[in-house]
Design an enzyme around this catalytic site. Sequence first.
Site, PDB file in Angstrom:
ATOM      1  N   HIS A 186      19.796 -13.956 -35.150  1.00  0.00           N
ATOM      2  CA  HIS A 186      19.436 -13.209 -33.935  1.00  0.00           C
ATOM      3  C   HIS A 186      20.703 -13.094 -33.096  1.00  0.00           C
ATOM      4  CE1 HIS A 186      17.314 -11.609 -30.580  1.00  0.00           C
ATOM      5  NE2 HIS A 186      17.138 -12.733 -29.901  1.00  0.00           N
ATOM      6  N   TYR A 230      16.545 -27.119 -39.440  1.00  0.00           N
ATOM      7  CA  TYR A 230      15.642 -27.147 -40.598  1.00  0.00           C
ATOM      8  C   TYR A 230      14.204 -26.904 -40.143  1.00  0.00           C
ATOM      9  CZ  TYR A 230      14.870 -28.145 -45.535  1.00  0.00           C
ATOM     10  OH  TYR A 230      14.581 -28.033 -46.885  1.00  0.00           O
ATOM     11  N   SER A 289      11.450 -23.470 -39.223  1.00  0.00           N
ATOM     12  CA  SER A 289      10.809 -22.419 -40.007  1.00  0.00           C
ATOM     13  C   SER A 289      11.820 -21.606 -40.826  1.00  0.00           C
ATOM     14  CB  SER A 289      10.029 -21.491 -39.069  1.00  0.00           C
ATOM     15  OG  SER A 289       9.530 -20.376 -39.754  1.00  0.00           O
ATOM     16  N   GLN A 290      12.819 -21.030 -40.168  1.00  0.00           N
ATOM     17  CA  GLN A 290      13.817 -20.234 -40.883  1.00  0.00           C
ATOM     18  C   GLN A 290      14.816 -21.108 -41.627  1.00  0.00           C
ATOM     19  OE1 GLN A 290      14.038 -17.009 -41.412  1.00  0.00           O
ATOM     20  NE2 GLN A 290      12.441 -16.243 -40.037  1.00  0.00           N
TER      21      GLN A 290
END
EC number: 1.1.1.86
Length: 335
Positions: free
Chosen positions: A111, A28, A30-31
């Site tokens: 990513h 939980y 930034s993204q």
Amino acid sequence: MKCTSKIYTDNDANLDLIKGKRIAVLGYGSQGRAWAQNLRDSGLNVVVGLEREGKSWELAKSDGITPLHTKDAVKDADIIIFLVPDMVQRTLWLESVQPYMKKGADLVFAHGFNIHYKLIDPPKDSDVYMIAPKGPGPTVREYYKAGGGVPALVAVHQDVSGTALHKALAIAKGIGATRAGVIPTTFKEETETDLFGEQVILVGGIMELMRAAFETLVEEGYQPEVAYFETINELKMLVDLVYEKGISGMLKAVSDTAKYGGMTVGKFVIDESVRKRMKEALQRIKSGKFAEEWVEEYGRGMPTVVNGLSNVQNSLEEKIGNQLRDLVQKGKPKS
């Protein structure tokens, strides 16, 4: 020349494919925060998986999203989204996800590092895909709330169901990315180009170019304050122009003197020897050498990173920069 890739938009994505499925967002930060809130606001069933109760746990609760311990979040999840840092993912996978996830659950990444370099070996019965937004988490959330979206890349590593791409596009739609456009890629391409960009331009290249230029002027007797403005501070204005108008737009906006000097001396500084070293850096990424070194570095407590950061923080350019940023702030008009 037109973009050679297919660009997926809202019309190519169907949220109904994943409605009713339980989505576990792991992390939980930034993204993670942006994805969880956007998916929730898109009408999807979202929980957040965290390793411990703390600030992130309370933040998720205050945002109206249910936080659970990772093991509990994944055991009933149909879709598991990894949004924790690269170097945390393998341990999280081995200790808290793989032993508890249900058979056939989808694994989703933002990513490709851990899949491409085989740090995570996914089950053969799981769809594995990636949605990689081309912007930070707060921007992903801000654009979504305003009715827009941040562009993203999409890739499929393993398609057991035959619908992995469609589910990936549904997730992309859920976070707002298809409002802007989603470009197909592969885990290999996303990982290698992302690392290359970070190393030779976005972090490594720009940082060392700025520092070398600043130090050159200071060594030749110029005032550090003036050197800082000319080699570091003004970079933002040029990058903003490139972001908004492209390289040609930036060139049109600067003086003729700057254009001529940039076009002649730029190639003298960034010459074929630099391009050769860029290719060498890319080969280290493609061969897996960089990944091996980074895993080893991380395991030793990141001494190179710690020492490098300390070096920058104690440098003359950083001290001058702190002083000049105060001047810039004082000069800003009051809103």
